[in-house]
Scaffold this motif. Structure first.
Motif, PDB file in Angstrom:
ATOM      1  N   UNK A  22       0.824  -1.208   0.000  1.00 48.78           N
ATOM      2  CA  UNK A  22       0.000   0.000   0.000  1.00 48.78           C
ATOM      3  C   UNK A  22       0.858   1.258   0.000  1.00 48.78           C
ATOM      4  N   UNK A  23       1.852   1.297   0.863  1.00 57.99           N
ATOM      5  CA  UNK A  23       2.676   2.497   0.933  1.00 57.99           C
ATOM      6  C   UNK A  23       3.555   2.643  -0.307  1.00 57.99           C
ATOM      7  N   UNK A  24       4.092   1.537  -0.810  1.00 58.37           N
ATOM      8  CA  UNK A  24       4.896   1.604  -2.032  1.00 58.37           C
ATOM      9  C   UNK A  24       4.037   2.054  -3.213  1.00 58.37           C
ATOM     10  N   UNK A  25       2.817   1.561  -3.268  1.00 60.08           N
ATOM     11  CA  UNK A  25       1.908   1.961  -4.344  1.00 60.08           C
ATOM     12  C   UNK A  25       1.592   3.456  -4.258  1.00 60.08           C
ATOM     13  N   UNK A  26       1.354   3.935  -3.053  1.00 58.03           N
ATOM     14  CA  UNK A  26       1.043   5.356  -2.896  1.00 58.03           C
ATOM     15  C   UNK A  26       2.237   6.227  -3.274  1.00 58.03           C
ATOM     16  N   UNK A  27       3.437   5.809  -2.891  1.00 56.86           N
ATOM     17  CA  UNK A  27       4.636   6.564  -3.287  1.00 56.86           C
ATOM     18  C   UNK A  27       4.757   6.572  -4.810  1.00 56.86           C
ATOM     19  N   UNK A  28       4.536   5.434  -5.449  1.00 59.62           N
ATOM     20  CA  UNK A  28       4.614   5.373  -6.915  1.00 59.62           C
ATOM     21  C   UNK A  28       3.569   6.278  -7.553  1.00 59.62           C
ATOM     22  N   UNK A  29       2.355   6.255  -7.025  1.00 61.09           N
ATOM     23  CA  UNK A  29       1.287   7.111  -7.560  1.00 61.09           C
ATOM     24  C   UNK A  29       1.643   8.586  -7.372  1.00 61.09           C
ATOM     25  N   UNK A  30       2.288   8.919  -6.258  1.00 63.50           N
ATOM     26  CA  UNK A  30       2.656  10.316  -6.024  1.00 63.50           C
ATOM     27  C   UNK A  30       3.598  10.824  -7.111  1.00 63.50           C
ATOM     28  N   UNK A  31       4.447   9.939  -7.640  1.00 60.39           N
ATOM     29  CA  UNK A  31       5.349  10.330  -8.730  1.00 60.39           C
ATOM     30  C   UNK A  31       4.584  10.718  -9.993  1.00 60.39           C
ATOM     31  N   UNK A  32       3.352  10.238 -10.145  1.00 57.18           N
ATOM     32  CA  UNK A  32       2.551  10.600 -11.319  1.00 57.18           C
ATOM     33  C   UNK A  32       2.088  12.057 -11.277  1.00 57.18           C
ATOM     34  N   UNK A  33       2.103  12.631 -10.092  1.00 60.00           N
ATOM     35  CA  UNK A  33       1.687  14.030  -9.884  1.00 60.00           C
ATOM     36  C   UNK A  33       0.227  14.261 -10.294  1.00 60.00           C
ATOM     37  N   UNK A  34      -0.612  13.296  -9.955  1.00 63.73           N
ATOM     38  CA  UNK A  34      -2.053  13.371 -10.196  1.00 63.73           C
ATOM     39  C   UNK A  34      -2.729  13.365  -8.824  1.00 63.73           C
ATOM     40  N   UNK A  35      -3.061  14.562  -8.327  1.00 62.95           N
ATOM     41  CA  UNK A  35      -3.584  14.690  -6.967  1.00 62.95           C
ATOM     42  C   UNK A  35      -4.883  13.927  -6.747  1.00 62.95           C
ATOM     43  N   UNK A  36      -5.750  13.917  -7.738  1.00 59.19           N
ATOM     44  CA  UNK A  36      -7.016  13.184  -7.587  1.00 59.19           C
ATOM     45  C   UNK A  36      -6.764  11.688  -7.433  1.00 59.19           C
ATOM     46  N   UNK A  37      -5.909  11.141  -8.264  1.00 63.35           N
ATOM     47  CA  UNK A  37      -5.572   9.723  -8.173  1.00 63.35           C
ATOM     48  C   UNK A  37      -4.859   9.426  -6.857  1.00 63.35           C
ATOM     49  N   UNK A  38      -4.003  10.329  -6.422  1.00 63.94           N
ATOM     50  CA  UNK A  38      -3.286  10.151  -5.164  1.00 63.94           C
ATOM     51  C   UNK A  38      -4.268  10.048  -3.996  1.00 63.94           C
ATOM     52  N   UNK A  39      -5.231  10.960  -3.935  1.00 67.74           N
ATOM     53  CA  UNK A  39      -6.219  10.926  -2.850  1.00 67.74           C
ATOM     54  C   UNK A  39      -7.103   9.689  -2.933  1.00 67.74           C
ATOM     55  N   UNK A  40      -7.501   9.328  -4.124  1.00 68.21           N
ATOM     56  CA  UNK A  40      -8.328   8.133  -4.320  1.00 68.21           C
ATOM     57  C   UNK A  40      -7.573   6.883  -3.865  1.00 68.21           C
ATOM     58  N   UNK A  41      -6.308   6.804  -4.208  1.00 66.63           N
ATOM     59  CA  UNK A  41      -5.480   5.661  -3.832  1.00 66.63           C
ATOM     60  C   UNK A  41      -5.300   5.596  -2.319  1.00 66.63           C
ATOM     61  N   UNK A  42      -5.038   6.740  -1.707  1.00 65.78           N
ATOM     62  CA  UNK A  42      -4.858   6.783  -0.250  1.00 65.78           C
ATOM     63  C   UNK A  42      -6.140   6.383   0.476  1.00 65.78           C
ATOM     64  N   UNK A  43      -7.267   6.854   0.001  1.00 67.66           N
ATOM     65  CA  UNK A  43      -8.551   6.490   0.628  1.00 67.66           C
ATOM     66  C   UNK A  43      -8.813   4.987   0.530  1.00 67.66           C
ATOM     67  N   UNK A  44      -8.550   4.427  -0.629  1.00 71.47           N
ATOM     68  CA  UNK A  44      -8.773   2.984  -0.804  1.00 71.47           C
ATOM     69  C   UNK A  44      -7.867   2.182   0.127  1.00 71.47           C
ATOM     70  N   UNK A  45      -6.624   2.596   0.248  1.00 74.21           N
ATOM     71  CA  UNK A  45      -5.707   1.894   1.145  1.00 74.21           C
ATOM     72  C   UNK A  45      -6.124   2.049   2.594  1.00 74.21           C
ATOM     73  N   UNK A  46      -6.560   3.243   2.976  1.00 71.69           N
ATOM     74  CA  UNK A  46      -6.990   3.483   4.355  1.00 71.69           C
ATOM     75  C   UNK A  46      -8.243   2.677   4.696  1.00 71.69           C
TER      76      UNK A  46
END
Length: 76
Positions: A22-46
């Motif tokens: 989960x944390x590795x995936x979120x870090x990888x998503x953060x590199x995409x610089x897509x804030x909406x996807x980042x928040x969506x990913x974090x919510x799903x993991x949480x």
């Protein structure tokens, strides 16, 4: 970056209870610089692992340059 996102997503699909995935995936998503996807990913993991919400929030909220993100990826 997209390959890292895809690989970590694959791990999550195989076993959604792997904390580091989960944390590795979120870090990888953060590199995409897509804030909406980042928040969506974090919510799903949480939702899957509520105990890691603090780590997820840190990854989402902190400004992290590329070097710090790479370093962070080693620990999460």
């Amino acid at each position: 970056v997209r390959e890292a996102v895809a690989l970590t997503q694959e791990v999550l699909e195989r076993d959604p209870l792997v904390f580091k995935a989960h944390t590795a995936h979120l870090v990888a998503v953060k590199f995409l610089r897509d804030d909406d996807l980042l928040l969506q990913t974090a919510r799903a993991s949480a939702e899957t692992l509520p105990d890691i919400a603090g780590q997820l929030q840190f990854i989402v909220s902190e400004y992290l340059d590329e070097q710090r993100l790479l370093f962070l990826g080693h620990f999460y």
